[in-house]
Each structure stands twice: as C-alpha cells, then as structure tokens.
Design a protein around this motif. Structure first.
Motif, PDB file in Angstrom:
ATOM      1  N   ALA A  93      15.865 -35.137  -8.557  1.00  0.00           N
ATOM      2  CA  ALA A  93      15.451 -36.478  -8.972  1.00  0.00           C
ATOM      3  C   ALA A  93      15.579 -37.402  -7.764  1.00  0.00           C
ATOM      4  O   ALA A  93      16.675 -37.582  -7.227  1.00  0.00           O
ATOM      5  CB  ALA A  93      16.319 -36.981 -10.121  1.00  0.00           C
ATOM      6  N   ILE A  94      14.465 -37.950  -7.334  1.00  0.00           N
ATOM      7  CA  ILE A  94      14.426 -38.836  -6.174  1.00  0.00           C
ATOM      8  C   ILE A  94      14.393 -40.279  -6.658  1.00  0.00           C
ATOM      9  O   ILE A  94      13.543 -40.640  -7.485  1.00  0.00           O
ATOM     10  CB  ILE A  94      13.187 -38.549  -5.305  1.00  0.00           C
ATOM     11  CG1 ILE A  94      13.198 -37.085  -4.832  1.00  0.00           C
ATOM     12  CG2 ILE A  94      13.120 -39.507  -4.113  1.00  0.00           C
ATOM     13  CD1 ILE A  94      11.910 -36.655  -4.165  1.00  0.00           C
ATOM     14  N   ARG A  95      15.322 -41.075  -6.173  1.00  0.00           N
ATOM     15  CA  ARG A  95      15.356 -42.487  -6.597  1.00  0.00           C
ATOM     16  C   ARG A  95      14.022 -43.127  -6.248  1.00  0.00           C
ATOM     17  O   ARG A  95      13.596 -43.132  -5.088  1.00  0.00           O
ATOM     18  CB  ARG A  95      16.512 -43.199  -5.909  1.00  0.00           C
ATOM     19  CG  ARG A  95      16.824 -44.559  -6.485  1.00  0.00           C
ATOM     20  CD  ARG A  95      17.338 -44.475  -7.945  1.00  0.00           C
ATOM     21  NE  ARG A  95      17.803 -45.779  -8.366  1.00  0.00           N
ATOM     22  CZ  ARG A  95      19.084 -46.148  -8.352  1.00  0.00           C
ATOM     23  NH1 ARG A  95      20.024 -45.294  -7.969  1.00  0.00           N
ATOM     24  NH2 ARG A  95      19.426 -47.354  -8.730  1.00  0.00           N
ATOM     25  N   PHE A  96      13.353 -43.652  -7.249  1.00  0.00           N
ATOM     26  CA  PHE A  96      11.973 -44.108  -7.105  1.00  0.00           C
ATOM     27  C   PHE A  96      11.878 -45.337  -6.201  1.00  0.00           C
ATOM     28  O   PHE A  96      12.730 -46.231  -6.246  1.00  0.00           O
ATOM     29  CB  PHE A  96      11.386 -44.434  -8.474  1.00  0.00           C
ATOM     30  CG  PHE A  96       9.896 -44.621  -8.481  1.00  0.00           C
ATOM     31  CD1 PHE A  96       9.046 -43.536  -8.518  1.00  0.00           C
ATOM     32  CD2 PHE A  96       9.337 -45.898  -8.432  1.00  0.00           C
ATOM     33  CE1 PHE A  96       7.665 -43.698  -8.524  1.00  0.00           C
ATOM     34  CE2 PHE A  96       7.970 -46.074  -8.437  1.00  0.00           C
ATOM     35  CZ  PHE A  96       7.128 -44.973  -8.476  1.00  0.00           C
ATOM     36  N   ILE A  97      10.848 -45.352  -5.377  1.00  0.00           N
ATOM     37  CA  ILE A  97      10.558 -46.495  -4.511  1.00  0.00           C
ATOM     38  C   ILE A  97       9.187 -47.035  -4.897  1.00  0.00           C
ATOM     39  O   ILE A  97       8.191 -46.305  -4.855  1.00  0.00           O
ATOM     40  CB  ILE A  97      10.551 -46.085  -3.016  1.00  0.00           C
ATOM     41  CG1 ILE A  97      11.902 -45.505  -2.603  1.00  0.00           C
ATOM     42  CG2 ILE A  97      10.184 -47.289  -2.136  1.00  0.00           C
ATOM     43  CD1 ILE A  97      11.897 -44.875  -1.216  1.00  0.00           C
ATOM     44  N   CYS A 104       2.178 -50.953   6.997  1.00  0.00           N
ATOM     45  CA  CYS A 104       2.233 -51.945   8.064  1.00  0.00           C
ATOM     46  C   CYS A 104       2.335 -51.195   9.397  1.00  0.00           C
ATOM     47  O   CYS A 104       3.420 -50.817   9.817  1.00  0.00           O
ATOM     48  CB  CYS A 104       3.442 -52.864   7.878  1.00  0.00           C
ATOM     49  SG  CYS A 104       3.548 -53.607   6.231  1.00  0.00           S
ATOM     50  N   VAL A 105       1.213 -50.923  10.011  1.00  0.00           N
ATOM     51  CA  VAL A 105       1.197 -50.128  11.236  1.00  0.00           C
ATOM     52  C   VAL A 105       1.565 -51.039  12.399  1.00  0.00           C
ATOM     53  O   VAL A 105       0.733 -51.751  12.941  1.00  0.00           O
ATOM     54  CB  VAL A 105      -0.186 -49.481  11.449  1.00  0.00           C
ATOM     55  CG1 VAL A 105      -0.175 -48.622  12.708  1.00  0.00           C
ATOM     56  CG2 VAL A 105      -0.564 -48.647  10.241  1.00  0.00           C
ATOM     57  N   ASP A 106       2.845 -51.012  12.770  1.00  0.00           N
ATOM     58  CA  ASP A 106       3.319 -51.850  13.852  1.00  0.00           C
ATOM     59  C   ASP A 106       4.157 -51.006  14.800  1.00  0.00           C
ATOM     60  O   ASP A 106       4.175 -49.773  14.721  1.00  0.00           O
ATOM     61  CB  ASP A 106       4.120 -53.039  13.303  1.00  0.00           C
ATOM     62  CG  ASP A 106       5.291 -52.588  12.417  1.00  0.00           C
ATOM     63  OD1 ASP A 106       5.596 -51.376  12.385  1.00  0.00           O
ATOM     64  OD2 ASP A 106       5.901 -53.444  11.768  1.00  0.00           O
ATOM     65  N   PHE A 133       6.172 -47.408   2.766  1.00  0.00           N
ATOM     66  CA  PHE A 133       6.650 -48.787   2.783  1.00  0.00           C
ATOM     67  C   PHE A 133       6.843 -49.266   1.347  1.00  0.00           C
ATOM     68  O   PHE A 133       5.960 -49.122   0.508  1.00  0.00           O
ATOM     69  CB  PHE A 133       5.651 -49.705   3.503  1.00  0.00           C
ATOM     70  CG  PHE A 133       5.679 -49.571   4.997  1.00  0.00           C
ATOM     71  CD1 PHE A 133       6.524 -50.358   5.765  1.00  0.00           C
ATOM     72  CD2 PHE A 133       4.875 -48.636   5.635  1.00  0.00           C
ATOM     73  CE1 PHE A 133       6.557 -50.223   7.140  1.00  0.00           C
ATOM     74  CE2 PHE A 133       4.901 -48.504   7.009  1.00  0.00           C
ATOM     75  CZ  PHE A 133       5.747 -49.294   7.763  1.00  0.00           C
ATOM     76  N   SER A 134       8.014 -49.822   1.084  1.00  0.00           N
ATOM     77  CA  SER A 134       8.308 -50.325  -0.252  1.00  0.00           C
ATOM     78  C   SER A 134       7.634 -51.681  -0.467  1.00  0.00           C
ATOM     79  O   SER A 134       7.108 -52.288   0.481  1.00  0.00           O
ATOM     80  CB  SER A 134       9.821 -50.481  -0.438  1.00  0.00           C
ATOM     81  OG  SER A 134      10.322 -51.491   0.424  1.00  0.00           O
ATOM     82  N   GLU A 135       7.678 -52.150  -1.697  1.00  0.00           N
ATOM     83  CA  GLU A 135       7.075 -53.450  -2.022  1.00  0.00           C
ATOM     84  C   GLU A 135       7.721 -54.587  -1.242  1.00  0.00           C
ATOM     85  O   GLU A 135       7.073 -55.603  -0.979  1.00  0.00           O
ATOM     86  CB  GLU A 135       7.179 -53.714  -3.521  1.00  0.00           C
ATOM     87  CG  GLU A 135       6.209 -52.901  -4.355  1.00  0.00           C
ATOM     88  CD  GLU A 135       6.221 -53.307  -5.810  1.00  0.00           C
ATOM     89  OE1 GLU A 135       7.253 -53.866  -6.257  1.00  0.00           O
ATOM     90  OE2 GLU A 135       5.215 -53.074  -6.510  1.00  0.00           O
ATOM     91  N   ASP A 136       9.007 -54.408  -0.866  1.00  0.00           N
ATOM     92  CA  ASP A 136       9.657 -55.440  -0.060  1.00  0.00           C
ATOM     93  C   ASP A 136       9.594 -55.121   1.431  1.00  0.00           C
ATOM     94  O   ASP A 136      10.413 -55.583   2.210  1.00  0.00           O
ATOM     95  CB  ASP A 136      11.113 -55.657  -0.507  1.00  0.00           C
ATOM     96  CG  ASP A 136      11.882 -54.356  -0.678  1.00  0.00           C
ATOM     97  OD1 ASP A 136      11.285 -53.281  -0.492  1.00  0.00           O
ATOM     98  OD2 ASP A 136      13.084 -54.421  -0.989  1.00  0.00           O
ATOM     99  N   HIS A 137       8.588 -54.291   1.803  1.00  0.00           N
ATOM    100  CA  HIS A 137       8.231 -54.027   3.202  1.00  0.00           C
ATOM    101  C   HIS A 137       9.313 -53.295   3.998  1.00  0.00           C
ATOM    102  O   HIS A 137       9.401 -53.437   5.215  1.00  0.00           O
ATOM    103  CB  HIS A 137       7.854 -55.333   3.932  1.00  0.00           C
ATOM    104  CG  HIS A 137       6.772 -56.096   3.250  1.00  0.00           C
ATOM    105  ND1 HIS A 137       5.444 -55.729   3.286  1.00  0.00           N
ATOM    106  CD2 HIS A 137       6.822 -57.213   2.454  1.00  0.00           C
ATOM    107  CE1 HIS A 137       4.720 -56.577   2.579  1.00  0.00           C
ATOM    108  NE2 HIS A 137       5.522 -57.483   2.060  1.00  0.00           N
TER     109      HIS A 137
END
Length: 228
Positions: A93-97, A104-106, A133-137
């Motif tokens: 079980a992988i903690r969902f992200i 964001c290709v930087d 990348f998560s919703e909070d970048h």
C-alpha cells in the motif's frame, strides 16, 4: 496533510475496513481509510512490494524525496480481489499522492533525472524510477519497484548522458556514493524487514543486492574520490 516518511509508517497496515475505488485510468486501486487517508495498491505482488518499499526507504535515507509505503494483506471481498481473483494477497500500500496536472520541468527536475539515472546503475535497476509532482508542487520519486534486478553497474558507462556532462554527473555520483557508503547491514535489515505472517515470493535476495550496492559505492569512492 504532511506526507509521511516510511520510518513513520507502520510496517503493515490493516485494510479490513477500507473502501475501494479504481484509479482514473482503471489500472490500479485506491484504498480509502475512514479518516480519508488514501493508499495506492498496484497489485504487483509481494516481491515487487519488497523491492519498492526497500528502494524507497533507501532513497529517503539518502535524502531523496520518495513515495512511502507499508505492506498489506488484501481482504477477502475487497475490490482488487473481486476484480482479479487470482491476485496475490500479499501486496504493498503506497501512501497516495494527489498529482499535479503537469510536470514543472525546471533545474530541480533536471537534476533529479540525473540522480535517478545514476541510482538506476548503482542499484542494478532494469528501469529507472520516475518523478511525480504533487498538487502542492512537491517532487517525489515514484515507481521504485524495478530497483535491485541485477548487481550494480558503473554509472560512467551505464548512465545516459554521463560522457556529455561528465563533471556534473561525476559530482552527483560521488555524492551519492558517499551517502551510500555509510549504509550498514543493520540499515539494510530495516529497509528489507517484512511483517510476521507476510509471505514474500522472493525470487532473489534483495538484501544481498543492497549490500553489493554499498560495496560498489565504497570501491567507486576509493578509485575516484581523490582523483576528481
């Protein structure tokens, strides 16, 4: 909610009260705890579960932000079992992200790709890990289950682009090898620990391959650390 490190998660989670749904593309399953916590279950079986969790634990110990997970036993009557009755009950079980729509290709992203190419060589992967990348970048390394397929390989000849960006790639490799070189057998026992009653269909010994990665890192440092 702060995303947890593996060391702060239980070794095994109880999924007996979870509700289930399918991922957007229908390939995997999501287990929902009553408090809203979500877990991704790929259904790849116990051996990939061990490789994924051990590899992510190692990456986090090296300071690389990776997805976290815990072992689990699929309950009878759960959606994954109903969808695929022949599925192995011992899973991960992988903690969902919650993923951001676009990467964001930087500069950070480009450096992470280089690190993953080197780690794939050092950890004998047949396929390198990926980046999400998560919703909070926040950037996470994911899909680590292909690590420790083979003995380590020399990044100088194995990693794509090493010869093009030799100095940068060598600096990254030496830094990773310094961090790997302090990993000891007790750490590896922690990375590869499995819960009581959890059966892993271990096709080859992951702990031995992890030990060979640490040994290779030490040898690489002896050869190159004083030269560069």
């Amino acid at each position: 909610m702060i995303y947890p490190q593996i060391e702060n998660l239980p070794l095994q989670v109880d999924a007996s009260t979870w509700t289930w749904s399918k991922t957007e593309k229908g390939k995997f399953w999501i287990g929902h705890e009553r408090d809203g916590t979500k877990w991704l279950v790929k259904g790849s079986g116990s051996f990939y579960a061990l490789r994924e969790r051990a590899s992510a634990y190692l990456l986090q110990t090296l300071g690389i932000n990776s997805q976290s997970s815990a072992f689990m036993i699929l309950p009878e009557g759960s959606l994954p079992v109903a969808d695929k009755p022949e599925i192995e009950r011992s899973q991960l079980a992988i903690r969902f992200i919650d993923e951001h729509g676009t990467n964001c290709v930087d500069e950070q992203f480009q450096k992470a790709l280089k690190i993953l190419r080197v780690m794939a060589c050092l950890c004998g992967a047949n396929e390198r890990s990926e980046i999400l990348f998560s919703e909070d970048h926040i950037m996470y390394v994911v899909d680590n289950e292909q690590m420790f397929q083979d003995p380590p390989d020399n990044p100088i000849t194995c990693a794509d682009g090493f010869e093009i960006e030799y100095d940068t790639m060598m600096e990254l490799t030496l830094d990773l090898c310094r961090k790997l070189s302090v990993i000891d057998n007790r750490d590896i026992q922690v990375f590869t620990a499995i819960p009581d009653g959890y059966v892993v269909n271990e096709l080859w010994p992951i702990s031995k391959l992890m030990e060979s990665t640490v040994d290779f890192a030490k040898q690489f440092l002896m050869k190159y650390d004083d030269v560069i």
